[in-house]
Motif scaffolding. Structure first.
Motif: not given
Length: 293
Positions: A265-273, A282-289
């Motif tokens: 799991y990736f997250k890039v966060r910005y906080k402005g004025k 963005e996330s990459i997960n492996f799950k049962p079909s």
């Protein structure tokens, strides 16, 4: 901070030799006592002293090859993230993921690749998010999914959400439902972070905080990525994010030592004025079909 010794056969072999040599050298310095007729008890005490001295030297050497939990997690992150960028999202059909007891024996599994862009201009504005979910089914090599456009207000009764079916083939997202022009344009040239950018060496990024739980398992580190960082510049140029430093969170749920790919799991966060918020996830997960993917 808890320390864990590097498990390396070559290093252990070298240290064993150092122990043997240091034991011999230290004992030689005391041989003069034996020449003067030291009794058996004295020799035993002498041997014990030699061993203690040698062990102290060995432990001192070991301290130089000890790594922190953060470093162990970071090295595991880099190993798994080294596969990115992929040439095509369709490469996931050939990748093996981390399997738990929820998987049926004959189920090859499904990769769930999701991406989200969310923006809130100020406190009084809604949080507008554009979400893409793609399900790469390894059983039939087909990828379907959905695009979800949502607006979240402080007054939940005003919230809106619209969902559109999509598919992925020939390196493109295909819209299967009728949708507004803005949705068509957004999906037409959309690219995922994992198909365009490399994470390179995480060790070069300033760490802000971390949390790890071996029992779940769950591992998470927050990094500061400067404005001129490659991932930051990619987000600024491609999706018009703020031109400033940001915080990137990387999270993994899976065994660090497992050779198969884990969930990331990736997250890039910005906080402005004026309390403006922007973030990319963005996330990459492996799950049962069998979950209907």
């Amino acid at each position: 901070m808890k320390l864990e010794t590097v498990k390396n056969k070559e290093i252990i072999a070298i240290l064993a030799k150092v122990l043997l040599i240091s034991h011999q050298n230290n004992c030689e310095s005391f041989n003069v006592f034996e020449e003067k007729g030291a009794d058996m008890m004295s020799r035993r005490k002498l041997n014990a002293t030699c061993i203690v001295v040698s062990l102290m030297m060995l432990l001192q050497g070991c301290s130089n090859i000890a790594i922190t939990k953060d470093q162990q997690v970071e090295q595991a992150f880099e190993k798994h993230l080294s596969i990115y960028p992929v040439k095509s999202l369709e490469d996931f059909y050939d990748m093996e993921g981390f399997r738990d007891k929820e998987f049926d024996k004959d189920d090859k599994g499904t990769w769930v690749v999701s991406s989200k862009i969310a923006i809130q201009k100020d406190d009084s504005s809604p949080l507008v998010s554009k979400n893409i979910y793609l399900f790469f089914n390894k059983n039939n090599n087909k990828a379907t999914g959905k695009f979800v456009l949502s607006k979240i207000y402080e007054d939940f009764s005003k919230n809106t959400e619209n969902e559109y079916r999509i598919a992925y083939s020939n390196n493109k997202i295909e819209l299967l439902d009728n949708a507004p022009k803005e949705v068509e344009l957004f999906l037409k040239d959309y690219k995922f972070l994992v198909e365009e950018k490399s994470f390179k060496s995480l060790n070069n990024l300033p760490k802000i905080s971390s949390r790890h739980n071996d029992n779940l398992p769950l591992y998470s580190i927050n990094y500061l990525i400067k404005q001129d960082n490659e991932i930051n510049k990619w987000l600024q140029q491609k999706y018009k994010f703020m031109k400033q430093d940001a915080i990137m969170n990387i999270e993994n749920s899976g065994e660090l030592s497992n050779s198969s790919l884990s969930n990331f799991y990736f997250k890039v966060r910005y906080k402005g004025k004026k309390e403006e918020i922007q973030y990319f996830r963005e996330s990459i997960n492996f799950k049962p079909s069998k979950g209907g993917y």
